[in-house]
Each structure stands twice: as C-alpha cells, then as structure tokens.
Design an enzyme around this catalytic site. Structure first.
Site, PDB file in Angstrom:
ATOM      1  N   CYS A 182      75.251 -17.361  40.557  1.00  0.00           N
ATOM      2  CA  CYS A 182      74.036 -18.159  40.545  1.00  0.00           C
ATOM      3  C   CYS A 182      73.033 -17.601  41.558  1.00  0.00           C
ATOM      4  O   CYS A 182      73.438 -17.251  42.664  1.00  0.00           O
ATOM      5  CB  CYS A 182      74.389 -19.600  40.880  1.00  0.00           C
ATOM      6  SG  CYS A 182      72.997 -20.711  40.935  1.00  0.00           S
ATOM      7  N   PRO A 183      71.802 -17.476  41.170  1.00  0.00           N
ATOM      8  CA  PRO A 183      71.128 -17.907  39.945  1.00  0.00           C
ATOM      9  C   PRO A 183      70.966 -16.802  38.898  1.00  0.00           C
ATOM     10  O   PRO A 183      70.291 -16.997  37.894  1.00  0.00           O
ATOM     11  CB  PRO A 183      69.750 -18.338  40.452  1.00  0.00           C
ATOM     12  CG  PRO A 183      69.446 -17.326  41.516  1.00  0.00           C
ATOM     13  CD  PRO A 183      70.800 -17.071  42.185  1.00  0.00           C
TER      14      PRO A 183
END
Length: 75
Positions: free
Chosen positions: A12-13
């Site tokens: 992430c992200p």
C-alpha cells in the site's frame, strides 16, 4: 476478456495507484483482474470501489494471493 495487472510484492498504496492508472486507460464496462499479495489490500480495494464508480465484481484469496475482479465504471 479481462485485462490482468500483477502487483504482487508491492505494498500500500502502490497496488491501488497502479490499479487506478490501468482503469483510467480502459473503457467503461471493461474488467481488470488484479493480483496482490499485500493483506491490507482487502480494505483498500473495497474502499476504492466504494468511493469510485468502479465495481468490485469478485474477490478471492488463495495461497497468499488476493485476486480482485474490477469492472470499470463511468468516468
């Protein structure tokens, strides 16, 4: 036939950012299959689809790989 995006090994992200970029280059109604290994992606992809016009058609998990089928919504 759905396109495929392999973002295994990214955290992430990045999986969401790359998914968004790919969807931006697709036509409405096309489907994208995304392969992810980040466990946080379950929350991220649900939120992404709930806050955009894209539809989370299917979500599965097998052997540490999360697979998301997303249908491109209206721009």
């Amino acid at each position: 036939m759905a396109r495929e995006l392999d973002v295994r090994g990214l955290h992430c992200p990045l999986p969401i950012l790359r998914t968004r970029r790919q969807l931006d280059h697709m036509a409405e109604g096309e489907e994208l299959i995304v392969l992810v290994t980040d466990p946080a992606s379950v929350i991220d992809f649900r939120h992404f689809c709930n806050t955009t016009a894209h539809e989370l058609v299917e979500h599965t998990q097998a052997e540490g790989v999360f697979t998301y089928r997303i249908r491109r919504g209206a721009a």
